[in-house]
Write an enzyme that holds these catalytic residues in place. Sequence first.
Site, PDB file in Angstrom:
ATOM      1  N   TYR A 159       0.821  -1.100  -0.580  1.00 48.41           N
ATOM      2  CA  TYR A 159      -0.213   0.041  -0.105  1.00 48.41           C
ATOM      3  C   TYR A 159       0.489   1.139  -0.165  1.00 48.41           C
ATOM      4  O   TYR A 159       1.719   1.718   0.728  1.00 48.41           O
ATOM      5  CB  TYR A 159      -1.564   0.380   1.487  1.00 48.41           C
ATOM      6  CG  TYR A 159      -0.027   0.238   2.250  1.00 48.41           C
ATOM      7  CD1 TYR A 159      -0.022   1.165   2.578  1.00 48.41           C
ATOM      8  CD2 TYR A 159       0.164  -0.663   2.972  1.00 48.41           C
ATOM      9  CE1 TYR A 159       0.339   1.809   4.101  1.00 48.41           C
ATOM     10  CE2 TYR A 159       1.404  -0.700   4.515  1.00 48.41           C
ATOM     11  CZ  TYR A 159       1.145   0.757   3.882  1.00 48.41           C
ATOM     12  OH  TYR A 159       2.255   1.001   5.897  1.00 48.41           O
ATOM     13  N   PHE A 169       2.648   9.744   3.388  1.00 55.15           N
ATOM     14  CA  PHE A 169       2.759   9.661   4.929  1.00 55.15           C
ATOM     15  C   PHE A 169       3.173   8.125   5.087  1.00 55.15           C
ATOM     16  O   PHE A 169       3.971   7.560   6.291  1.00 55.15           O
ATOM     17  CB  PHE A 169       1.603   9.618   5.891  1.00 55.15           C
ATOM     18  CG  PHE A 169       0.668   9.277   5.078  1.00 55.15           C
ATOM     19  CD1 PHE A 169       0.409   7.804   5.803  1.00 55.15           C
ATOM     20  CD2 PHE A 169      -0.229  10.273   4.806  1.00 55.15           C
ATOM     21  CE1 PHE A 169      -0.888   7.291   6.110  1.00 55.15           C
ATOM     22  CE2 PHE A 169      -1.574   9.211   4.551  1.00 55.15           C
ATOM     23  CZ  PHE A 169      -1.808   8.390   4.871  1.00 55.15           C
ATOM     24  N   ASP A 170       3.302   7.401   4.378  1.00 58.12           N
ATOM     25  CA  ASP A 170       3.113   5.761   4.437  1.00 58.12           C
ATOM     26  C   ASP A 170       3.194   5.067   3.345  1.00 58.12           C
ATOM     27  O   ASP A 170       2.164   5.073   2.436  1.00 58.12           O
ATOM     28  CB  ASP A 170       2.704   5.014   5.748  1.00 58.12           C
ATOM     29  CG  ASP A 170       2.916   3.761   5.973  1.00 58.12           C
ATOM     30  OD1 ASP A 170       4.328   3.606   5.577  1.00 58.12           O
ATOM     31  OD2 ASP A 170       2.739   3.240   6.803  1.00 58.12           O
ATOM     32  N   ILE A 187      -7.786   0.729  10.510  1.00 57.18           N
ATOM     33  CA  ILE A 187      -9.492   2.109  10.341  1.00 57.18           C
ATOM     34  C   ILE A 187     -10.247   0.799   9.704  1.00 57.18           C
ATOM     35  O   ILE A 187     -10.161   0.183   8.752  1.00 57.18           O
ATOM     36  CB  ILE A 187      -8.979   3.313  10.432  1.00 57.18           C
ATOM     37  CG1 ILE A 187      -7.865   2.260   8.580  1.00 57.18           C
ATOM     38  CG2 ILE A 187      -7.793   3.283  10.767  1.00 57.18           C
ATOM     39  CD1 ILE A 187      -7.460   3.953   7.568  1.00 57.18           C
ATOM     40  N   TYR A 213      -8.823   8.487  11.149  1.00 64.84           N
ATOM     41  CA  TYR A 213      -7.908   8.649  12.415  1.00 64.84           C
ATOM     42  C   TYR A 213      -9.047   9.229  12.847  1.00 64.84           C
ATOM     43  O   TYR A 213      -8.335   9.929  14.169  1.00 64.84           O
ATOM     44  CB  TYR A 213      -6.445   8.683  12.009  1.00 64.84           C
ATOM     45  CG  TYR A 213      -5.864   8.069  12.010  1.00 64.84           C
ATOM     46  CD1 TYR A 213      -4.990   6.386  13.029  1.00 64.84           C
ATOM     47  CD2 TYR A 213      -5.397   7.786  10.250  1.00 64.84           C
ATOM     48  CE1 TYR A 213      -4.564   5.655  12.228  1.00 64.84           C
ATOM     49  CE2 TYR A 213      -4.591   6.559   9.816  1.00 64.84           C
ATOM     50  CZ  TYR A 213      -4.532   5.215  10.985  1.00 64.84           C
ATOM     51  OH  TYR A 213      -3.600   4.678  10.726  1.00 64.84           O
ATOM     52  N   PHE A 231      -5.718   5.783  -0.070  1.00 66.97           N
ATOM     53  CA  PHE A 231      -4.685   4.338  -0.139  1.00 66.97           C
ATOM     54  C   PHE A 231      -5.331   4.191  -1.472  1.00 66.97           C
ATOM     55  O   PHE A 231      -5.905   3.813  -2.320  1.00 66.97           O
ATOM     56  CB  PHE A 231      -5.082   3.677   1.090  1.00 66.97           C
ATOM     57  CG  PHE A 231      -4.456   4.249   2.345  1.00 66.97           C
ATOM     58  CD1 PHE A 231      -3.260   3.929   2.565  1.00 66.97           C
ATOM     59  CD2 PHE A 231      -5.304   4.776   2.957  1.00 66.97           C
ATOM     60  CE1 PHE A 231      -3.204   4.284   4.034  1.00 66.97           C
ATOM     61  CE2 PHE A 231      -5.027   5.211   4.089  1.00 66.97           C
ATOM     62  CZ  PHE A 231      -4.097   4.627   5.375  1.00 66.97           C
TER      63      PHE A 231
END
Length: 274
Positions: A159, A169-170, A187, A213, A231
């Site tokens: 992902y 961010f990731d 989530i 979140y 995502f």
Amino acid sequence: MKKTFLMIAAFALVFTAAEAKSPKKTEVKAAPQEKIFTNSVDSMSYALGLNLGADFAKNIKTIPGGQCNVDLLIKAFSTAMKGDSALMAKEFANTYFRSYMMAAQTKDAAAKKEAGEKFLAENKTKEGVKTTASGLQYIVLKEGTGVKPKDVDTVVVHYTGTLIDGTKFDSSVDRGEPITFPLNGVIKGWTEGVQLMTVGSKYKFFIPYSLGYGEQGAGNGVIPPYATLVFEVELLNVKPYKEPVKVEEPAKPAEDVKAAKPAAKKAPAAKAKK
């Protein structure tokens, strides 16, 4: 405010200590210095200032609204360090800082919430975007032919996660290693979205803050409050949930039968009188 400075200082010192403890395979030579100080205390002081300044520069970027007068910040910091007369009383400074941060955080959160809602409203009208009853939006980038996971299953995925402005961010793709996790342990947007996929599929999800979140955000500000998340997810494998095997306790041994009491001895017969 005092706690804020101390916290940043602590982070800098911990970071420096952690680097010092890290094993090095090769000897690291000191870089050439533009300025050579006359004693070790001066050198340490300058090094500490650089560390604090670098960390502080990163932290002030996270201030709600993103605005800070660096010149005044440095002036006040120097005043406090030297114990000189300040332009604000300490009590007033603490109260003002807290009230400013609370108001700025509220304003910043409202702006991010509005931006996310506007993004999703426009995004759902685009070609290929589907919207579920919960508000989750997604695009099928590639459809696989494998099984679909259930919420209790464990999945293996690659992902990449970004904010709506494109800030990454990731990414497991960047790390070069997929991630494995139980689908009901993430989530809500992921739990719902990945169940739509078959193994081999690649989807793009647009997740409202209510399925992400929430009002708090995550990652110490990396994911802001009320953040809408994007995502790209590739489902690589599904590991079906297995009911844990119940281990039956061994039956308790039957109680030992109590030994019968010995029969009472008969009294001796009386002798006949002569």
